[in-house]
Each structure stands twice: as C-alpha cells, then as structure tokens.
Design a protein around this motif. Structure first.
Motif, short mmCIF file in Angstrom:
data_model
loop_
_atom_site.label_atom_id
_atom_site.label_comp_id
_atom_site.label_asym_id
_atom_site.label_seq_id
_atom_site.Cartn_x
_atom_site.Cartn_y
_atom_site.Cartn_z
N MET A 216 0.85 -1.19 0.00
CA MET A 216 0.00 0.00 0.00
C MET A 216 0.88 1.24 0.00
N VAL B 104 12.96 -1.63 7.46
CA VAL B 104 11.69 -1.92 8.13
C VAL B 104 10.90 -2.95 7.31
N ALA B 105 10.95 -2.81 5.99
CA ALA B 105 10.25 -3.76 5.13
C ALA B 105 11.01 -5.08 5.01
N GLY C 61 1.55 2.69 8.24
CA GLY C 61 2.59 2.51 7.22
C GLY C 61 3.40 1.25 7.51
N ARG C 62 3.69 1.01 8.78
CA ARG C 62 4.44 -0.22 9.13
C ARG C 62 3.55 -1.45 8.97
N ALA D 112 1.16 -1.83 6.94
CA ALA D 112 0.96 -2.08 5.51
C ALA D 112 2.16 -2.79 4.89
N LEU D 113 3.31 -2.72 5.56
CA LEU D 113 4.50 -3.43 5.05
C LEU D 113 4.54 -4.88 5.55
N GLY D 114 3.52 -5.26 6.31
CA GLY D 114 3.46 -6.64 6.78
C GLY D 114 4.05 -6.84 8.16
N LEU D 115 4.28 -5.73 8.88
CA LEU D 115 4.78 -5.90 10.24
C LEU D 115 3.62 -6.29 11.15
N PRO E 152 4.39 7.76 4.69
CA PRO E 152 4.79 7.63 6.09
C PRO E 152 6.29 7.34 6.20
N LEU E 153 7.03 8.31 6.68
CA LEU E 153 8.47 8.15 6.80
C LEU E 153 8.81 7.69 8.21
N THR F 139 8.99 -6.17 -0.45
CA THR F 139 8.23 -7.34 -0.01
C THR F 139 7.77 -8.18 -1.21
N ARG G 295 -0.76 7.40 10.94
CA ARG G 295 -0.27 7.25 9.56
C ARG G 295 1.01 6.41 9.53
N VAL G 296 1.91 6.70 10.46
CA VAL G 296 3.19 5.98 10.50
C VAL G 296 2.98 4.53 10.95
N ARG H 102 10.42 0.86 -0.81
CA ARG H 102 10.27 0.12 0.46
C ARG H 102 9.20 -0.96 0.29
N ALA H 103 8.09 -0.58 -0.34
CA ALA H 103 7.01 -1.56 -0.51
C ALA H 103 7.43 -2.68 -1.47
#
Lengths: 245, 269
Positions: free
Chosen positions: A94, A112-113, B168-169, B171-174, A100-101, A159, B164-165, A155-156
């Motif tokens: 997404m 992070v990813a 965001g995490r 959404a990355l699968g965390l 979002p940083l 995955t 939002r943050v 980043r996305a």
C-alpha cells in the motif's frame, strides 16, 4: 469488455480481488455500500470519483487495514479472513497519499520492510524507482516530496508484492514528481504487478488507467475499460473519467 | 536474614496538638503571602490544608487497625485491595481514552505489588506484617499512579497522532507489536525518565520524605538512609513494573486480532 455476472462488475480476464456486497466504513454508519466487483490481476485499475465517496475506504479493505461491516472479500480465491494479515500485506502493498516516513535514513526505512536487505538489493530497488544511490544514507526526513514517495514505493517493493494499492500517491506532489511516480507505476504494471490506484484527477486517470471504477456516494456506479466508460450513457461517469475534455 | 528495619518500635516523635497548631502558622504565612501579592489562593490554601489534615487523621486512625503486631493480616490485604481499586479508578478517570483502562491499571498495580513486595518480603528486607505491608504498598502505588497516567496518555497520543506511521508499518506486513514498538519504547522512556532522574538526584537536591520522617522520629540517620534507599528502589521497581504491564496491555487493546489499529474516540486533548 465490460461484463455483468449477476450484480458483480467485472472485466474479462483473471482477477485478484473479488468483492461481494461489501458495506464498509470506519464507524457503524457506512461510507461504502453494496459494492460487488472483481478487480483485474493485470494492469492499472483506477478508482475515480469525488472526495469522500469511498475510494480510500475501499482501498483500505484490500490489504485489511480495515474490515468491512458486511460482505465478503477474497484474494486469490481465498477469503481475506483466512489470510494471515501480515502475509497478505506483504503480497498486497500500500502506498499512501502522505508517505509515512520512519525514523532514520533511507536504508533504515528499507530495513523496516526487509530487515536483512543487502546493499545490492537496496540499491537495486532505489534504482528501480529512479532514486540516486547516494540517497541511501540520507535522513529520510530530508527527502523531497517526490523522493519520499518513491522511497516508499521502493520500500514496498522489497516485499515482492503481487499488487500495489496506491491512495492518491501524487496528490501532494508537483507536476514533475507526479509524472515520475506515474512512470514508475507504468513500469511496475509492465513488470506484472497489478495496481489499484485512487485518484480524482481525470487527466491522471486517462494517462494511467487500463480499467476504471467510478465510486460515487459510496456506490460503485461503473466499472470497465477506460474506452468503454468514456462512451457511457451516464454523463456523470463520462465526466468522472474525463471523456470529451 | 535480619530485616534492615527492626520490628521493635522506636521512640516516635510526638509533636502533639500544640505542635500541630504551631506548624499551622506556616499555613498562615502562605495565606498572608497570597493576600499580600493578591494571588487569590487563600481559600484554596486553607481548604487544601484542612483537607490534608482531615484525610491524614482518618488514615491515621484507620492505620491503627492494621499496623498493630496483633492485628490480623487480612485487614492489611483488604487495605491493599482498596488502594489498588482506588488507584485504578483514578487512573481510569485521568486516562479515559484507554480501552478497559480500569482492568489494565488494576493488573499493572497488582503485578507491581507482587514483584516489589515479593522481593522486599521474600528476601527478608522487611518483616511481613501490617506495619510494613500497607505503607510500602502505598508508596509504590502512589508513585506508580502518576507514571501510569502519563504513560497511558502518551500511548494514546501516539496511537492517534502517529496513526499514519503505524499503519505505514502495518501495511508493510509488520505485526501490530512490531509496528507499535518504536512508539511503545518512546512512551516508556518518557514515562520512566522522570523517576530515574529523581532517583539520581535524591539527597543532593532534596532529602526524601521517608528518610526525613525517620530522622525526625529519632532514628539513626544511617539507618534512615538504608530504609530510604530501599524505598527508592521499591518505587523504581514498582514504576517500571507498572509501566511495563500497562504499556503491554494498552498495546494489545489498541489493535484488533487482525493487526488493525483501532480508532479511538478521544475525550481528552
């Protein structure tokens, strides 16, 4: 070719998401009502419509940031409820309107990813989104809007998603950065990654869309190929897809 | 192991009614200052002084029921239970946005009691009796309460303002736990650092209350210091345990089983 199977909006070809009678919203008062659609597994599907109509609400359902109030959503033929949400989200990436940083450098953000990402792989994805390799050690908060959004795409991509959901990803960008991100979207689609892209910018819709869904007042009012919707009998649909501009 | 503080009573300092009345001159001084500088705080000061007097006299009488050598321990535990309930209620009032806040704070105070009193009594630092159970628990819970409220507000702020943050995490699968970890760590640090700083500054900036009270009561200053140190450690241990249990509990409440960040209805800023 636009088809109707019962009340389900669909186009020919394989689909990734199947939505049946979906009602959704952040509160008990739903924003999205009775949406049934099959989202194609290829190309760029653009969801268009006025602000507040339910486009973002629909997008958030697809990687389970929210659950529907009622109805059924399946991914690759399996109900979303049966997927491990973390596994689903790694396959269904997404991209948000405001990127979002996370704290730290671009490398930290990529980690992070993918915590074990190698330098080669990190530099490869940065190159893929047209970011210079020297940015890898830059503090993410110092990136420009366009760079930050592309970094979020990179980043996305770490995955290895099958689908990228993009919620007005260029709304806050200037023209040059917008075109760069659009080029990136086309490149991703060409590489086999399906995109579901939300926008109310009709020019952008016409540049990007292979398929279009129009969402007005929480209802999916039309779905099909861009060319077909451009010739719709409904003037609202024609206006939403920018036909005749 | 010999307890640090002997169970035999020391000669208590008795200031009596006249002593109490004389010390109240200091309240008069504060009221005069307020009148002189037109602060408008006179009524508030007098009410605070009278209220403290009333509350502590009631507590003093009540404590007599539990601190005697022959008093059954059940009264001490009942007191402890009431303290836990009251602290949880106050926390719930001050951190209303936290889901299931009463139960979470009760569990956190209970865990802190189990850990801190378990160590102090288990290793024989203090004798296990009413005279020690209630005051030690009171110090621990009282200090933990402030931290718990601060921590709860920090975590709720993070969950709403940093949504939002966090998403965001996610959404990355965390997992929800990993997505919230940086905010949890930051909130815990914010909540615990004041207590750590207070522990570092003790004796340099101010003489702490327990030690001062013991010295005034005629206890040898070095013995008083040993008691004070154990109390400081008790407070630090209690605050850390409470904060850890509370933060883990809140973190769980913030997310659905499907690793989605819940939307909270904020009632406070």
């Amino acid at each position: 070719m636009v088809e109707r199977r019962g009340t389900v909006a669909t186009v020919s070809g394989p689909s990734v998401f199947e939505l049946r009678d979906v009602v959704a919203g952040p509160t008990a008062d739903p924003i999205l009502r009775d949406v049934s659609v099959s989202i194609p597994a290829e190309g760029i599907t653009v969801l268009a419509g006025p602000s507040g109509g339910g486009k973002s609400t629909l997008l958030r359902l697809l990687n389970r940031l929210d659950d529907p109030i009622s109805g059924e959503i399946s991914w690759k033929g399996t109900s979303l409820d049966e997927w491990d949400p973390t596994e689903l989200r790694r396959q269904v990436a997404m991209i948000f309107q405001q990127p979002p940083l996370f704290e730290g450098t671009v490398r930290d953000n990529l980690c992070v990813a993918s915590p074990d990402v190698s330098d080669d792989r990190a530099l490869h994805v940065l190159d893929h989104v047209d970011l210079a390799p020297e940015l890898i050690d830059r503090d993410a908060s110092l990136l420009s809007g366009g760079e930050a959004q592309r970094m979020c795409v990179a980043r996305a991509l770490l995955t290895d998603p099958d689908v990228v959901l993009a919620d007005e990803p260029t709304a806050a960008l200037d023209t040059a950065a917008r075109h760069t991100v659009e080029d990136l979207a086309r490149k991703l689609a060409a590489s086999g990654v399906a995109l579901v892209w939300v926008t109310h910018d009709t020019d952008q819709l016409r540049r990007l869309a292979d398929h279009v869904g129009t969402v007005v007042d929480g209802r999916l009012t039309a779905f099909g190929h861009l060319e077909e919707l451009s010739e719709s009998a409904d003037p609202t649909v024609r206006r939403l897809v920018g036909a005749g501009q | 192991m010999t307890p640090v503080v002997a169970s035999s009573s020391t000669d208590a300092a008795q200031i009596g009614v006249w002593g109490l009345a004389a010390s109240a001159i200091l309240i008069v001084v504060a009221v005069v200052v307020s009148l002189w500088r037109q602060l408008g705080l006179e009524r508030s000061m007098l009410w605070a002084a009278l209220r403290a007097l009333g509350q502590l006299i009631i507590v003093g009488f009540a404590l007599q029921l539990v601190v005697g050598d022959d008093d059954p321990l059940i009264w001490s535990f009942l007191w402890l239970f009431v303290m836990l309930c009251f602290a949880s209620w106050i926390t719930a009032q001050r951190a209303k946005d936290v889901p299931r806040v009463f139960l979470l704070s009760f569990a956190s105070y209970l865990a802190a009691m189990a850990v801190t009193l378990g160590v102090l009594f288990g290793f024989g630092v203090y004798e296990f009796e009413g005279r020690t159970i209630v005051p030690l628990a009171g110090i621990a819970i009282g200090n933990s309460l402030t931290t718990n409220v601060l921590l709860s507000r920090q975590l709720i702020s993070a969950a709403t303002e940093q949504r939002r943050v966090i998403e965001g995490r996610l959404a990355l699968g965390l997992t929800a736990r990993d997505a919230f970890q940086p905010h949890l760590r930051s909130s815990l640090r914010t909540a615990l650092v004041p207590q750590i700083e207070a522990t570092k500054a003790v004796g340099i900036v101010a003489l702490p209350g327990a030690m001062t009270g013991l010295i005034l009561a005629g206890v040898d200053p070095l013995d008083a210091v040993l008691v004070q140190i154990s109390v400081m450690y008790l407070v630090l241990g209690s605050v850390a345990t409470t904060a850890t249990v509370m933060s883990l509990g809140i973190s769980r409440e913030l997310f659905t089983p499907a690793q989605q960040l819940r939307r909270l209805q904020r009632t406070t800023g």
